[in-house]
Design a protein around this motif. Sequence first.
Motif, PDB file in Angstrom:
ATOM      1  N   LEU A  23       5.384  34.520 -12.176  1.00 58.34           N
ATOM      2  CA  LEU A  23       4.141  33.856 -11.778  1.00 58.34           C
ATOM      3  C   LEU A  23       3.346  33.378 -12.995  1.00 58.34           C
ATOM      4  N   LEU A  24       3.385  34.147 -14.092  1.00 58.00           N
ATOM      5  CA  LEU A  24       2.727  33.708 -15.324  1.00 58.00           C
ATOM      6  C   LEU A  24       3.377  32.430 -15.851  1.00 58.00           C
ATOM      7  N   ALA A  25       4.689  32.369 -15.779  1.00 66.12           N
ATOM      8  CA  ALA A  25       5.396  31.164 -16.209  1.00 66.12           C
ATOM      9  C   ALA A  25       4.991  29.968 -15.344  1.00 66.12           C
ATOM     10  N   GLU A  26       4.905  30.180 -14.055  1.00 64.28           N
ATOM     11  CA  GLU A  26       4.500  29.119 -13.136  1.00 64.28           C
ATOM     12  C   GLU A  26       3.067  28.680 -13.427  1.00 64.28           C
ATOM     13  N   ARG A  27       2.171  29.645 -13.612  1.00 70.53           N
ATOM     14  CA  ARG A  27       0.770  29.346 -13.918  1.00 70.53           C
ATOM     15  C   ARG A  27       0.667  28.581 -15.233  1.00 70.53           C
ATOM     16  N   GLY A  28       1.462  29.009 -16.225  1.00 76.05           N
ATOM     17  CA  GLY A  28       1.465  28.342 -17.521  1.00 76.05           C
ATOM     18  C   GLY A  28       1.858  26.875 -17.431  1.00 76.05           C
ATOM     19  N   GLY A  29       2.778  26.566 -16.556  1.00 67.53           N
ATOM     20  CA  GLY A  29       3.162  25.156 -16.349  1.00 67.53           C
ATOM     21  C   GLY A  29       2.000  24.327 -15.841  1.00 67.53           C
ATOM     22  N   PHE A  30       1.210  24.896 -14.962  1.00 67.14           N
ATOM     23  CA  PHE A  30       0.048  24.180 -14.458  1.00 67.14           C
ATOM     24  C   PHE A  30      -1.052  24.076 -15.503  1.00 67.14           C
ATOM     25  N   VAL A  31      -1.170  25.108 -16.338  1.00 67.56           N
ATOM     26  CA  VAL A  31      -2.151  25.064 -17.437  1.00 67.56           C
ATOM     27  C   VAL A  31      -1.812  23.905 -18.367  1.00 67.56           C
ATOM     28  N   LYS A  32      -0.534  23.740 -18.700  1.00 62.39           N
ATOM     29  CA  LYS A  32      -0.121  22.624 -19.568  1.00 62.39           C
ATOM     30  C   LYS A  32      -0.455  21.284 -18.919  1.00 62.39           C
ATOM     31  N   GLN A  33      -0.237  21.191 -17.631  1.00 63.01           N
ATOM     32  CA  GLN A  33      -0.578  19.944 -16.935  1.00 63.01           C
ATOM     33  C   GLN A  33      -2.082  19.687 -16.961  1.00 63.01           C
ATOM     34  N   ALA A  35      -4.189  20.365 -19.202  1.00 64.22           N
ATOM     35  CA  ALA A  35      -4.633  19.875 -20.512  1.00 64.22           C
ATOM     36  C   ALA A  35      -4.669  18.349 -20.553  1.00 64.22           C
ATOM     37  N   ALA A  36      -3.767  17.706 -19.833  1.00 59.50           N
ATOM     38  CA  ALA A  36      -3.710  16.241 -19.832  1.00 59.50           C
ATOM     39  C   ALA A  36      -4.923  15.606 -19.157  1.00 59.50           C
ATOM     40  N   PHE A  37      -5.598  16.347 -18.319  1.00 55.83           N
ATOM     41  CA  PHE A  37      -6.747  15.817 -17.585  1.00 55.83           C
ATOM     42  C   PHE A  37      -8.073  16.089 -18.291  1.00 55.83           C
ATOM     43  N   LYS A  38      -8.033  16.846 -19.371  1.00 55.44           N
ATOM     44  CA  LYS A  38      -9.264  17.249 -20.049  1.00 55.44           C
ATOM     45  C   LYS A  38      -9.424  16.467 -21.343  1.00 55.44           C
ATOM     46  N   MET A  78      -5.793  37.266 -19.670  1.00 52.85           N
ATOM     47  CA  MET A  78      -4.860  36.197 -19.331  1.00 52.85           C
ATOM     48  C   MET A  78      -5.495  34.827 -19.526  1.00 52.85           C
ATOM     49  N   ILE A  79      -6.715  34.677 -19.039  1.00 50.10           N
ATOM     50  CA  ILE A  79      -7.396  33.389 -19.165  1.00 50.10           C
ATOM     51  C   ILE A  79      -7.608  33.040 -20.634  1.00 50.10           C
ATOM     52  N   ASN A  80      -8.006  34.009 -21.446  1.00 53.21           N
ATOM     53  CA  ASN A  80      -8.186  33.737 -22.875  1.00 53.21           C
ATOM     54  C   ASN A  80      -6.880  33.278 -23.511  1.00 53.21           C
ATOM     55  N   ALA A  81      -5.783  33.919 -23.175  1.00 58.46           N
ATOM     56  CA  ALA A  81      -4.485  33.523 -23.721  1.00 58.46           C
ATOM     57  C   ALA A  81      -4.091  32.126 -23.250  1.00 58.46           C
ATOM     58  N   PHE A  82      -4.332  31.834 -21.983  1.00 56.57           N
ATOM     59  CA  PHE A  82      -4.012  30.505 -21.475  1.00 56.57           C
ATOM     60  C   PHE A  82      -4.923  29.436 -22.071  1.00 56.57           C
ATOM     61  N   ILE A  83      -6.170  29.761 -22.332  1.00 60.66           N
ATOM     62  CA  ILE A  83      -7.067  28.799 -22.971  1.00 60.66           C
ATOM     63  C   ILE A  83      -6.520  28.446 -24.354  1.00 60.66           C
ATOM     64  N   GLU A  84      -6.076  29.443 -25.100  1.00 57.76           N
ATOM     65  CA  GLU A  84      -5.508  29.172 -26.432  1.00 57.76           C
ATOM     66  C   GLU A  84      -4.261  28.286 -26.316  1.00 57.76           C
ATOM     67  N   ALA A  85      -3.410  28.576 -25.351  1.00 58.94           N
ATOM     68  CA  ALA A  85      -2.214  27.751 -25.134  1.00 58.94           C
ATOM     69  C   ALA A  85      -2.601  26.334 -24.715  1.00 58.94           C
ATOM     70  N   GLU A  86      -3.609  26.229 -23.881  1.00 59.23           N
ATOM     71  CA  GLU A  86      -4.040  24.917 -23.400  1.00 59.23           C
ATOM     72  C   GLU A  86      -4.699  24.129 -24.537  1.00 59.23           C
ATOM     73  N   LEU A  87      -5.445  24.805 -25.400  1.00 60.48           N
ATOM     74  CA  LEU A  87      -6.044  24.125 -26.550  1.00 60.48           C
ATOM     75  C   LEU A  87      -4.948  23.556 -27.454  1.00 60.48           C
ATOM     76  N   ALA A  88      -3.887  24.318 -27.658  1.00 56.83           N
ATOM     77  CA  ALA A  88      -2.766  23.830 -28.464  1.00 56.83           C
ATOM     78  C   ALA A  88      -2.112  22.632 -27.801  1.00 56.83           C
ATOM     79  N   GLU A  89      -1.924  22.714 -26.497  1.00 61.04           N
ATOM     80  CA  GLU A  89      -1.334  21.602 -25.739  1.00 61.04           C
ATOM     81  C   GLU A  89      -2.258  20.387 -25.779  1.00 61.04           C
ATOM     82  N   HIS A  90      -3.531  20.621 -25.633  1.00 58.64           N
ATOM     83  CA  HIS A  90      -4.518  19.543 -25.641  1.00 58.64           C
ATOM     84  C   HIS A  90      -4.536  18.839 -26.991  1.00 58.64           C
ATOM     85  N   ALA A  91      -4.361  19.597 -28.059  1.00 60.46           N
ATOM     86  CA  ALA A  91      -4.369  19.030 -29.408  1.00 60.46           C
ATOM     87  C   ALA A  91      -3.183  18.089 -29.636  1.00 60.46           C
ATOM     88  N   ARG A  92      -2.107  18.309 -28.922  1.00 59.52           N
ATOM     89  CA  ARG A  92      -0.931  17.436 -29.046  1.00 59.52           C
ATOM     90  C   ARG A  92      -1.215  16.113 -28.400  1.00 59.52           C
TER      91      ARG A  92
END
Length: 92
Positions: A23-33, A35-38, A78-92
């Motif tokens: 479920l974390l992997a699934e949630r992470g996929g949506f977090v990456k998506q 990032a494209a909208f922000k 979890m949210i803090n970790a996903f925010i960091e991952a999303e910030l990295a994705e957003h920076a790309r």
Amino acid sequence: MRCDSLEEVRSEIDRIDRAIVGLLAERGGFVKQAAAFKKTSADVRAPQRVGQVIDKVVALSKELGADPAVTEAVYRAMINAFIEAELAEHAR
């Protein structure tokens, strides 16, 4: 389910952990998506949205018989970790 041994308890915990990681992997996929909208890092951090999610899962925790304090702590981490991952994705 009532377990008759520590091994059974551990086996059930392992089963649950596998489901949680999936479920974390699934949630992470949506977090990456998301990032494209922000547009900005402030949009990624979204403290108001974090508050909404925490309120929702704490209420759900109470409904389902989980410990609300544990649920909140896990979700905040979890949210803090996903925010960091999303910030990295957003920076790309």
